[in-house]
Design a protein around this motif. Structure first.
Motif, mmCIF file in Angstrom:
data_model
loop_
_atom_site.group_PDB
_atom_site.id
_atom_site.type_symbol
_atom_site.label_atom_id
_atom_site.label_comp_id
_atom_site.label_asym_id
_atom_site.label_seq_id
_atom_site.Cartn_x
_atom_site.Cartn_y
_atom_site.Cartn_z
ATOM 1 N N GLY A 2 0.838 -1.193 0.000
ATOM 2 C CA GLY A 2 0.000 0.000 0.000
ATOM 3 C C GLY A 2 0.871 1.240 0.000
ATOM 4 O O GLY A 2 1.670 1.448 -0.909
ATOM 5 N N GLU A 3 0.750 2.061 1.042
ATOM 6 C CA GLU A 3 1.570 3.266 1.160
ATOM 7 C C GLU A 3 2.708 3.094 2.165
ATOM 8 O O GLU A 3 3.436 4.040 2.445
ATOM 9 C CB GLU A 3 0.677 4.445 1.582
ATOM 10 C CG GLU A 3 -0.411 4.783 0.557
ATOM 11 C CD GLU A 3 -1.282 5.925 1.010
ATOM 12 O OE1 GLU A 3 -1.108 6.365 2.165
ATOM 13 O OE2 GLU A 3 -2.121 6.381 0.214
ATOM 14 N N GLU A 4 2.865 1.879 2.700
ATOM 15 C CA GLU A 4 3.881 1.624 3.727
ATOM 16 C C GLU A 4 5.081 0.911 3.122
ATOM 17 O O GLU A 4 4.934 -0.020 2.317
ATOM 18 C CB GLU A 4 3.275 0.786 4.853
ATOM 19 C CG GLU A 4 4.137 0.724 6.097
ATOM 20 C CD GLU A 4 3.383 0.143 7.291
ATOM 21 O OE1 GLU A 4 3.992 0.007 8.357
ATOM 22 O OE2 GLU A 4 2.176 -0.164 7.129
ATOM 23 N N VAL A 5 6.278 1.355 3.501
ATOM 24 C CA VAL A 5 7.524 0.773 2.972
ATOM 25 C C VAL A 5 8.252 0.042 4.096
ATOM 26 O O VAL A 5 8.454 0.582 5.189
ATOM 27 C CB VAL A 5 8.443 1.861 2.371
ATOM 28 C CG1 VAL A 5 9.741 1.235 1.872
ATOM 29 C CG2 VAL A 5 7.726 2.586 1.234
ATOM 30 N N PHE A 6 8.670 -1.189 3.823
ATOM 31 C CA PHE A 6 9.419 -2.003 4.773
ATOM 32 C C PHE A 6 10.829 -2.218 4.221
ATOM 33 O O PHE A 6 11.000 -2.827 3.165
ATOM 34 C CB PHE A 6 8.738 -3.359 4.984
ATOM 35 C CG PHE A 6 7.357 -3.282 5.580
ATOM 36 C CD1 PHE A 6 7.165 -3.433 6.942
ATOM 37 C CD2 PHE A 6 6.254 -3.052 4.767
ATOM 38 C CE1 PHE A 6 5.892 -3.356 7.493
ATOM 39 C CE2 PHE A 6 4.978 -2.977 5.308
ATOM 40 C CZ PHE A 6 4.801 -3.128 6.680
#
Length: 298
Positions: free
Chosen positions: A64-68
């Motif tokens: 989604g809009e989250e980066v890991f």
């Protein structure tokens, strides 16, 4: 051995198997190895229930809009199937990216969590289905023993299940255990969403409404949307769209299907809409993207 020694040994074991760039299946169906000597382009894909370990180098995954971002000695754990964008961020010829993918068994997680009475701590809760794990000495040691076992194929059927069970126990008992424990929490939002996602994977080519999905989760539409986004990082319709587009890409890339037929096969009624959404997700229209992918694979 201390953590540094165990990690160095794990790197050497992985290098012995992955001597050149590529993806390597192993004698263990649940275990795969990857090696890259350069950073890679972002690649949309599906991450299933499992543990993605960076042995050396670095990797980035967008949900989604989250980066890991996770580097050497870290892992990405996810508890349900999620459409993500993944790419290697740190890799050189001298120090290539080395990674492991260990699939986890949902039934085994539920069984062990029940035996540990772990599920009682997370009933009714709701958490993101993906997070970063810092591998401690014990997890690194277990993974190293699993890789080393590949040198003793006759012992794999007897010892591998024991190590797999140990890894699950250590994950359940660690700081990220609650994320996996939700799988064993009967009636929890996470379990209900997980069941809906399993249904979506079997029926995604059909016309599906959010109201229909909410009913299957025994939730109102607004509550279902909220829990679904919290857990997956995507809205239900975004999840469905990503699943369809990635499957269409597979049909075009590996089955030589044209864009129009691939669009219809995965549930699109409008080829124009398919082409537009495909380009938005993969960066290029279907024909150019598939040509580029084939050039990368050759």
């Amino acid at each position: 051995m201390n953590k540094s020694s165990v990690h160095s040994y794990l790197i050497s074991l992985v290098k012995d198997i992955a001597q050149n760039d590529g993806d390597y299946n192993t004698e263990l169906p649940i275990l795969a190895i990857a090696r890259r000597s350069t950073v890679t382009d972002p690649m949309p894909c599906i991450f299933g229930l499992g543990l993605g370990v960076t042995v050396q180098g670095g990797k980035s995954v967008t949900l989604g809009e989250e980066v890991f971002e996770y580097g050497s000695g870290q892992a990405l754990i996810n508890s349900i199937d999620l459409p993500v964008v993944s790419y290697v961020t740190q890799a050189t010829i001298a120090e290539p990216y080395l990674g492991l993918r260990l699939d986890l068994d949902a039934n085994l997680i539920v069984q062990i969590a029940t035996e540990m009475d772990a599920s009682r701590v997370c009933k009714g809760g709701c958490s993101r289905a993906m997070s970063i794990v810092n591998l401690d000495d014990e997890l690194l040691d277990a993974l190293t023993r699993l890789i080393k076992l590949l040198n003793e194929p006759k012992k794999i059927p007897f010892i591998a299940p024991l190590i797999q069970r140990e890894i699950i126990i250590r994950l359940l008992d660690g700081e990220h255990g609650p994320m996996l424990q939700h799988l064993a929490a009967v009636g929890s939002p996470s379990q209900q969403i997980s069941k809906v996602i399993a249904w979506i994977k079997l029926n995604y080519t059909n016309n599906i409404s959010v109201d229909e999905l909410a009913a299957k989760a025994h939730m109102s539409s607004s509550t279902f949307r909220q829990h679904f986004r919290t857990i997956t990082g995507l809205s239900p319709l975004q999840y469905l769209k990503n699943l369809r587009l990635q499957d269409a890409r597979h049909w075009m890339l590996y089955e030589d299907m044209d864009a129009g037929n691939a669009a219809i096969r995965v549930g699109y009624e409008s080829v124009t809409q398919f082409n537009r959404e495909y380009a938005r997700m993969f960066g290029e229209p279907p024909l150019r993207d598939i040509k580029r992918m084939r050039n990368l694979n050759n």
